[in-house]
Write a protein that holds these residues in place. Sequence first.
Motif, PDB file in Angstrom:
ATOM      1  N   GLU A 132      12.714  -4.886  -3.054  1.00  0.00           N
ATOM      2  CA  GLU A 132      14.076  -4.361  -3.301  1.00  0.00           C
ATOM      3  C   GLU A 132      14.334  -3.162  -2.567  1.00  0.00           C
ATOM      4  OE1 GLU A 132      16.022  -6.194  -4.902  1.00  0.00           O
ATOM      5  OE2 GLU A 132      14.555  -7.714  -6.032  1.00  0.00           O
ATOM      6  N   ILE A 133      13.293  -2.357  -2.414  1.00  0.00           N
ATOM      7  CA  ILE A 133      13.702  -0.972  -1.735  1.00  0.00           C
ATOM      8  C   ILE A 133      14.108  -1.247  -0.386  1.00  0.00           C
ATOM      9  CG2 ILE A 133      12.561   0.881  -0.561  1.00  0.00           C
ATOM     10  CD1 ILE A 133      13.272   1.492  -3.543  1.00  0.00           C
ATOM     11  N   ALA A 134      13.373  -2.380   0.303  1.00  0.00           N
ATOM     12  CA  ALA A 134      13.752  -2.754   1.648  1.00  0.00           C
ATOM     13  C   ALA A 134      15.222  -3.188   1.612  1.00  0.00           C
ATOM     14  CB  ALA A 134      12.951  -3.740   2.240  1.00  0.00           C
ATOM     15  N   SER A 135      15.706  -4.030   0.702  1.00  0.00           N
ATOM     16  CA  SER A 135      17.316  -4.605   0.437  1.00  0.00           C
ATOM     17  C   SER A 135      18.387  -3.493   0.375  1.00  0.00           C
ATOM     18  CB  SER A 135      17.245  -5.406  -0.425  1.00  0.00           C
ATOM     19  OG  SER A 135      16.366  -6.575  -0.310  1.00  0.00           O
ATOM     20  N   ILE A 136      17.678  -2.525  -0.356  1.00  0.00           N
ATOM     21  CA  ILE A 136      18.616  -1.194  -0.509  1.00  0.00           C
ATOM     22  C   ILE A 136      18.640  -0.520   0.848  1.00  0.00           C
ATOM     23  CG2 ILE A 136      18.859   1.057  -1.885  1.00  0.00           C
ATOM     24  CD1 ILE A 136      17.500  -0.369  -4.328  1.00  0.00           C
ATOM     25  N   GLU A 137      17.572  -0.303   1.347  1.00  0.00           N
ATOM     26  CA  GLU A 137      17.653   0.516   2.601  1.00  0.00           C
ATOM     27  C   GLU A 137      18.731  -0.319   3.595  1.00  0.00           C
ATOM     28  OE1 GLU A 137      13.605   0.350   3.759  1.00  0.00           O
ATOM     29  OE2 GLU A 137      13.162   2.405   3.009  1.00  0.00           O
ATOM     30  N   HIS A 138      18.867  -1.566   3.650  1.00  0.00           N
ATOM     31  CA  HIS A 138      19.632  -2.380   4.367  1.00  0.00           C
ATOM     32  C   HIS A 138      21.127  -1.902   3.977  1.00  0.00           C
ATOM     33  CE1 HIS A 138      20.695  -5.603   7.276  1.00  0.00           C
ATOM     34  NE2 HIS A 138      21.522  -5.931   6.237  1.00  0.00           N
ATOM     35  N   ASP A 257      16.683   9.114  -1.831  1.00  0.00           N
ATOM     36  CA  ASP A 257      15.369   9.768  -1.488  1.00  0.00           C
ATOM     37  C   ASP A 257      14.894  10.141  -2.910  1.00  0.00           C
ATOM     38  OD1 ASP A 257      15.660   9.816   1.078  1.00  0.00           O
ATOM     39  OD2 ASP A 257      16.712  11.897   1.082  1.00  0.00           O
ATOM     40  N   GLU A 258      15.401  10.523  -3.833  1.00  0.00           N
ATOM     41  CA  GLU A 258      15.048  10.838  -5.281  1.00  0.00           C
ATOM     42  C   GLU A 258      14.152   9.602  -5.709  1.00  0.00           C
ATOM     43  OE1 GLU A 258      17.120  13.131  -8.121  1.00  0.00           O
ATOM     44  OE2 GLU A 258      18.141  14.092  -6.407  1.00  0.00           O
ATOM     45  N   MET A 259      15.007   8.515  -5.656  1.00  0.00           N
ATOM     46  CA  MET A 259      14.601   7.272  -6.185  1.00  0.00           C
ATOM     47  C   MET A 259      13.095   6.903  -5.524  1.00  0.00           C
ATOM     48  SD  MET A 259      17.704   4.829  -6.378  1.00  0.00           S
ATOM     49  CE  MET A 259      16.517   3.391  -6.392  1.00  0.00           C
ATOM     50  N   GLN A 260      13.107   7.024  -4.205  1.00  0.00           N
ATOM     51  CA  GLN A 260      11.887   6.725  -3.386  1.00  0.00           C
ATOM     52  C   GLN A 260      10.726   7.600  -3.876  1.00  0.00           C
ATOM     53  OE1 GLN A 260      13.456   6.907   0.752  1.00  0.00           O
ATOM     54  NE2 GLN A 260      12.450   4.733   0.750  1.00  0.00           N
ATOM     55  N   THR A 261      10.985   8.847  -4.085  1.00  0.00           N
ATOM     56  CA  THR A 261       9.868   9.811  -4.840  1.00  0.00           C
ATOM     57  C   THR A 261       9.160   9.049  -5.971  1.00  0.00           C
ATOM     58  OG1 THR A 261      10.670  11.846  -3.587  1.00  0.00           O
ATOM     59  CG2 THR A 261       9.318  11.998  -5.521  1.00  0.00           C
ATOM     60  N   ALA A 262      10.341   9.052  -7.028  1.00  0.00           N
ATOM     61  CA  ALA A 262      10.104   8.321  -8.261  1.00  0.00           C
ATOM     62  C   ALA A 262       9.242   7.089  -8.178  1.00  0.00           C
ATOM     63  CB  ALA A 262      11.236   8.242  -9.190  1.00  0.00           C
ATOM     64  N   ILE A 263       9.613   6.128  -7.357  1.00  0.00           N
ATOM     65  CA  ILE A 263       9.026   4.859  -7.170  1.00  0.00           C
ATOM     66  C   ILE A 263       7.483   4.984  -6.717  1.00  0.00           C
ATOM     67  CG2 ILE A 263       9.182   2.677  -5.876  1.00  0.00           C
ATOM     68  CD1 ILE A 263      12.135   2.771  -6.577  1.00  0.00           C
ATOM     69  N   PRO A 288      -9.355  -4.778   2.450  1.00  0.00           N
ATOM     70  CA  PRO A 288      -8.038  -5.030   2.734  1.00  0.00           C
ATOM     71  C   PRO A 288      -7.575  -6.289   2.226  1.00  0.00           C
ATOM     72  CG  PRO A 288      -9.721  -4.613   4.748  1.00  0.00           C
ATOM     73  CD  PRO A 288     -10.527  -4.753   3.332  1.00  0.00           C
ATOM     74  N   GLU A 289      -8.245  -7.249   1.851  1.00  0.00           N
ATOM     75  CA  GLU A 289      -7.872  -8.443   1.384  1.00  0.00           C
ATOM     76  C   GLU A 289      -7.059  -8.571   0.207  1.00  0.00           C
ATOM     77  OE1 GLU A 289     -10.970  -8.188   2.549  1.00  0.00           O
ATOM     78  OE2 GLU A 289     -10.718  -9.227   4.347  1.00  0.00           O
ATOM     79  N   ASN A 290      -7.344  -7.458  -0.834  1.00  0.00           N
ATOM     80  CA  ASN A 290      -6.836  -7.503  -2.033  1.00  0.00           C
ATOM     81  C   ASN A 290      -5.805  -6.146  -1.981  1.00  0.00           C
ATOM     82  OD1 ASN A 290      -7.929  -4.774  -2.635  1.00  0.00           O
ATOM     83  ND2 ASN A 290      -9.772  -6.056  -3.282  1.00  0.00           N
ATOM     84  N   GLY A 291      -5.534  -5.546  -0.973  1.00  0.00           N
ATOM     85  CA  GLY A 291      -4.387  -4.910  -0.603  1.00  0.00           C
ATOM     86  C   GLY A 291      -4.466  -3.288  -1.448  1.00  0.00           C
ATOM     87  N   LEU A 292      -5.956  -3.025  -1.511  1.00  0.00           N
ATOM     88  CA  LEU A 292      -6.439  -1.726  -2.101  1.00  0.00           C
ATOM     89  C   LEU A 292      -6.504  -0.505  -1.347  1.00  0.00           C
ATOM     90  CD1 LEU A 292      -7.669  -2.861  -5.654  1.00  0.00           C
ATOM     91  CD2 LEU A 292      -5.541  -1.707  -5.074  1.00  0.00           C
ATOM     92  N   VAL A 293      -6.589  -0.880   0.020  1.00  0.00           N
ATOM     93  CA  VAL A 293      -6.779  -0.014   1.155  1.00  0.00           C
ATOM     94  C   VAL A 293      -5.891  -0.014   2.105  1.00  0.00           C
ATOM     95  CG1 VAL A 293      -9.435  -0.122   0.675  1.00  0.00           C
ATOM     96  CG2 VAL A 293      -8.370  -1.504   2.537  1.00  0.00           C
ATOM     97  N   GLY A 294      -5.685   1.047   2.658  1.00  0.00           N
ATOM     98  CA  GLY A 294      -4.842   1.089   3.960  1.00  0.00           C
ATOM     99  C   GLY A 294      -3.278   1.866   3.431  1.00  0.00           C
ATOM    100  N   THR A 295      -2.191   1.603   4.081  1.00  0.00           N
ATOM    101  CA  THR A 295      -1.037   2.182   3.551  1.00  0.00           C
ATOM    102  C   THR A 295       0.053   1.183   3.561  1.00  0.00           C
ATOM    103  OG1 THR A 295      -1.845   4.186   4.807  1.00  0.00           O
ATOM    104  CG2 THR A 295       0.647   3.922   4.476  1.00  0.00           C
ATOM    105  N   GLY A 296       0.838   1.240   2.610  1.00  0.00           N
ATOM    106  CA  GLY A 296       1.739   0.526   2.265  1.00  0.00           C
ATOM    107  C   GLY A 296       3.135   0.690   3.026  1.00  0.00           C
ATOM    108  N   SER A 297       4.219  -0.219   3.038  1.00  0.00           N
ATOM    109  CA  SER A 297       5.344   0.129   3.710  1.00  0.00           C
ATOM    110  C   SER A 297       6.101   1.275   3.370  1.00  0.00           C
ATOM    111  CB  SER A 297       6.370  -1.244   3.558  1.00  0.00           C
ATOM    112  OG  SER A 297       6.670  -1.272   2.304  1.00  0.00           O
ATOM    113  N   MET A 298       5.731   1.913   2.304  1.00  0.00           N
ATOM    114  CA  MET A 298       6.584   3.110   1.742  1.00  0.00           C
ATOM    115  C   MET A 298       5.716   4.303   1.939  1.00  0.00           C
ATOM    116  SD  MET A 298       8.138   1.924  -2.010  1.00  0.00           S
ATOM    117  CE  MET A 298       8.402   3.772  -2.481  1.00  0.00           C
ATOM    118  N   GLY A 299       4.635   4.179   2.828  1.00  0.00           N
ATOM    119  CA  GLY A 299       3.686   5.318   3.137  1.00  0.00           C
ATOM    120  C   GLY A 299       2.889   5.807   1.804  1.00  0.00           C
ATOM    121  N   ILE A 300       2.700   4.975   0.943  1.00  0.00           N
ATOM    122  CA  ILE A 300       1.638   5.208  -0.263  1.00  0.00           C
ATOM    123  C   ILE A 300       0.447   4.794   0.023  1.00  0.00           C
ATOM    124  CG2 ILE A 300       1.470   4.841  -2.782  1.00  0.00           C
ATOM    125  CD1 ILE A 300       3.963   6.399  -1.899  1.00  0.00           C
TER     126      ILE A 300
END
Length: 307
Positions: A132-138, A257-263, A288-300
């Motif tokens: 949803e964030i990606a769609s809002i960015e668009h 920007d505030e929303m992204q911080t909260a999310i 890596p397979e379960n998505g609990l290492v690395g960095t997500g698309s939001m930089g988290i």
Amino acid sequence: MAVPSTTLSRDTEAPTSLEARRQSAIAAAEQCIQILKQEFGAREVILFGSLRGDGPWHWESDESDLDLAIRGLSGKALGNAYLRLEKVVPPWLKLDLVDLDNVLPHIRDRILNLTPMPQNPYLALKVRIEGEIASIEHTLARLTALLSQAESIPEIALTPALASYISDFYNGCERICQRVAVVLDESLPQGKDWHQELLNQMAQPGGRDRPPLWPETLHQRLDDYRSFRQVERHRYNFELERDRVLELAQAIPALFDEMQTAIGQFNCWLLEHASDDYRRHCPPYNTPENGLVGTGSMGINFNPFCA
């Protein structure tokens, strides 16, 4: 070859149970797919969304969803198909037809199952929120481009266009709220004021001991956009106040920007609980397979505790 009319039925009354609604919706989906292929010549029709199992099946304020992605139809044919399917789909079932070749890449990947949805409900919710964030960015990119040309666009065209993007922005915010409410709170408000009640619900702690999604100051500012969307939906474009529309549109980038911080903070909570759940049921969890290492698309950081 047309589908014989005797094979089509339309239940006008919504079944009382959730499972009965789901079964009725599946039957309607099968009929719609058959019509789209045989009467309209669609090359491909894909059922997606909660009815396919992409998320919890539920009804939203007395509306359930039937989502179909289609390839091989023109815009005019898609409109005609929608009119045809309205005669088949029960009135309590919301129908959404999507042109598969004209959706955002992350949405197309989900529809085609190119990006598998995590099985862990916390991680799956995080992925959906980021979608949803990606769609809002668009939407924000288009809004920013429109604002940059505001001085050269006649007011008669500018105000309605900005108002539409403002409503799109809040629609995305509300979809995030809905996803959190369904997965964690396991309930959505009902009745005529459900939009406002949903936003208020997200400003409070909720199910599974979740924290508030929106801080109070952000909640109040988002309520301005909810209120405006209500006005935009029920007034003619020429009745909208130019200065108010421009003020809301110009404030969206900073608000986002505030929303992204909260999310980002909320996602940390999701990751923490996802890791706890994974440790209990499927150790070892930090892979890596379960998505609990690395960095997500939001930089988290995908560290379980967002360290």
